[in-house]
Design an enzyme around this catalytic site. Structure first.
Site, mmCIF file in Angstrom:
data_model
loop_
_atom_site.group_PDB
_atom_site.id
_atom_site.type_symbol
_atom_site.label_atom_id
_atom_site.label_comp_id
_atom_site.label_asym_id
_atom_site.label_seq_id
_atom_site.Cartn_x
_atom_site.Cartn_y
_atom_site.Cartn_z
ATOM 1 N N HIS A 180 18.420 39.930 -10.654
ATOM 2 C CA HIS A 180 18.596 41.297 -11.012
ATOM 3 C C HIS A 180 19.532 41.982 -9.916
ATOM 4 O O HIS A 180 20.572 42.635 -10.232
ATOM 5 C CB HIS A 180 17.348 42.117 -10.772
ATOM 6 C CG HIS A 180 17.277 43.662 -10.856
ATOM 7 N ND1 HIS A 180 17.561 44.425 -11.950
ATOM 8 C CD2 HIS A 180 17.306 44.627 -9.977
ATOM 9 C CE1 HIS A 180 17.562 45.627 -11.628
ATOM 10 N NE2 HIS A 180 17.257 45.724 -10.440
ATOM 11 N N ASP A 224 20.492 44.899 -4.783
ATOM 12 C CA ASP A 224 19.790 45.878 -5.505
ATOM 13 C C ASP A 224 19.794 47.299 -4.659
ATOM 14 O O ASP A 224 20.064 48.378 -5.173
ATOM 15 C CB ASP A 224 18.384 45.538 -5.814
ATOM 16 C CG ASP A 224 17.554 46.445 -6.844
ATOM 17 O OD1 ASP A 224 18.542 47.322 -7.652
ATOM 18 O OD2 ASP A 224 16.501 46.468 -6.831
ATOM 19 N N HIS A 284 23.875 47.234 -15.190
ATOM 20 C CA HIS A 284 23.058 46.140 -15.281
ATOM 21 C C HIS A 284 22.177 45.882 -16.568
ATOM 22 O O HIS A 284 22.153 44.701 -16.930
ATOM 23 C CB HIS A 284 22.225 46.103 -14.054
ATOM 24 C CG HIS A 284 20.973 45.026 -14.193
ATOM 25 N ND1 HIS A 284 19.934 45.428 -14.886
ATOM 26 C CD2 HIS A 284 20.833 43.750 -13.515
ATOM 27 C CE1 HIS A 284 18.878 44.425 -14.834
ATOM 28 N NE2 HIS A 284 19.757 43.608 -14.211
ATOM 29 N N HIS A 297 22.514 50.743 -12.386
ATOM 30 C CA HIS A 297 21.420 50.165 -13.217
ATOM 31 C C HIS A 297 21.351 49.955 -14.494
ATOM 32 O O HIS A 297 21.068 49.182 -15.394
ATOM 33 C CB HIS A 297 20.092 50.555 -12.800
ATOM 34 C CG HIS A 297 19.701 50.258 -11.284
ATOM 35 N ND1 HIS A 297 20.077 50.393 -10.256
ATOM 36 C CD2 HIS A 297 18.625 49.054 -11.204
ATOM 37 C CE1 HIS A 297 19.444 49.623 -9.314
ATOM 38 N NE2 HIS A 297 18.722 48.977 -9.802
#
Length: 356
Positions: A258, A151, A244, A241
């Site tokens: 994540h 992340d 994602h 993101h």
């Protein structure tokens, strides 16, 4: 053991939102701090998914019990659920892993019951208190720490894109109320510098922190990476993101964390922006060194068709998404192409370095 003190600054009763297994891991500490500071924890339970229905149920529990504050304890989804329930007020966050930047951010991600992306929720302030016990984090499975590094890996590259495009930063926009509102602030040079520090910390201390976590011990490298994952990681959002979020429609990826998916999406962003070869290689080298995904198969997607990549890209490119912070116009088909090429880049790297 100081959790009870912070609860007492709000009142006598706290709604505890956490997976039951996470509560059991720290139950002795919870009981001790409750006794020491004469406060009560109301265990709301948590289904494991941040859906509108689940967060509404938890809000009802808090109101019925007349809780003075909300505690989000555990991983990112329990923490995000607590933010939605608290709506930015009287919120204490107690992460038991360092798997993402959720503990310090003022936003949350909502999902549908099947695990696919639903929406972002934004609140007027970050949590009131964030408590991190590094000994607890060190005893958690190393996979969570590494996912947190995945992340954090996107942070500098997304913040740089946002900076270069002079994009406004999403801030203080409650769920469902973005239409007609202007985001509150542009990114600062200080934020960009901190984002760069995030990338530097990962390269300098990431592997050493992983080894410390493998041994369940706290070292200065682990302290630095916990701060990197939890605090520095939340300073910019752009393509990674958003990609994602699009990948949540791929069933094979649902069981992956994540940060693991963001790590691959970072490679896709670098392909999309045609980043320098040396920079892409540095990201691949780092990811390989700590065990982050390099290919789609590393996140459970053994094959992807162009049509599937296009579905991911369409979700990544909805008007509200952070991908529009990139310093060039976004074309859905080009995002789909970048996802496919990023997978090929990772495959080539693994072949070249004889990685399984």
């Amino acid at each position: 053991l100081n959790l009870g003190y912070f609860v007492s600054t709000f009142g006598k009763k706290a709604l505890l939102i956490a997976n039951p297994a996470d509560v059991d891991r720290v139950r002795p500490q919870l009981e001790e701090t409750a006794k020491k500071f004469d406060i009560t924890f109301v265990e709301g339970g948590f289904s494991g998914e941040v859906t509108r229905e689940e967060t509404k149920r938890l809000q009802n529990v808090g109101q019925k019990e007349q809780a003075d504050c909300i505690i989000g304890l555990g991983g990112g989804k329990a923490i995000d659920a607590s933010k939605v329930v608290a709506e930015g007020e009287n919120l204490i966050i107690v992460p038991t892993i360092a798997a993402q930047d959720a503990p310090t951010s003022h936003s949350a991600v909502l999902y549908h019951e099947d695990g696919s992306f639903d929406d972002y929720a934004y609140f007027k302030q970050s949590p009131s208190v964030v408590m991190v016990d590094t000994k607890v984090v060190a005893k958690a499975p190393t996979r969570f720490l590494v996912a947190g590094m995945g992340d954090a890996l996107s942070t500098y590259f997304e913040a740089r894109a946002t900076h270069n495009s002079y994009s406004r930063v999403n801030a203080s926009l409650p769920m469902g109320s973005r239409e007609g509102l202007t985001p509150a602030a542009s990114g600062t040079y200080a934020a960009l510098a901190m984002a760069k520090l995030c990338w530097e910390n990962l390269q300098e201390d990431g592997l050493k922190a992983k080894l410390a976590c493998d041994a369940n011990v706290v070292t200065e490298s682990l302290n630095k990476i916990i701060e990197t994952n939890i605090l520095l990681s939340g300073l910019g959002l752009a393509a990674a993101h958003a990609i994602h979020n699009g990948m949540t429609v791929l069933p094979g990826a649902h069981s992956y964390l994540h940060g693991e998916k963001v790590a691959f999406a970072t490679i896709a962003q670098l392909v999309l922006e045609d980043a320098a070869k040396d920079e892409l290689e540095a990201v691949l080298d780092f990811s390989a060194s700590v065990g982050l995904p390099l290919t789609l198969s590393d996140i459970g997607v053994d094959e992807i068709t162009y049509e599937e990549a296009l579905e991911v890209a369409k979700i990544a490119c909805i008007p509200e998404e952070s991908i529009h912070s990139m310093p060039f116009p976004i074309v859905v088909e080009e995002v789909a192409n970048a996802i496919i090429v990023a997978d090929k880049v990772g495959q080539e790297y693994k072949t070249r370095h004889k990685l399984d």
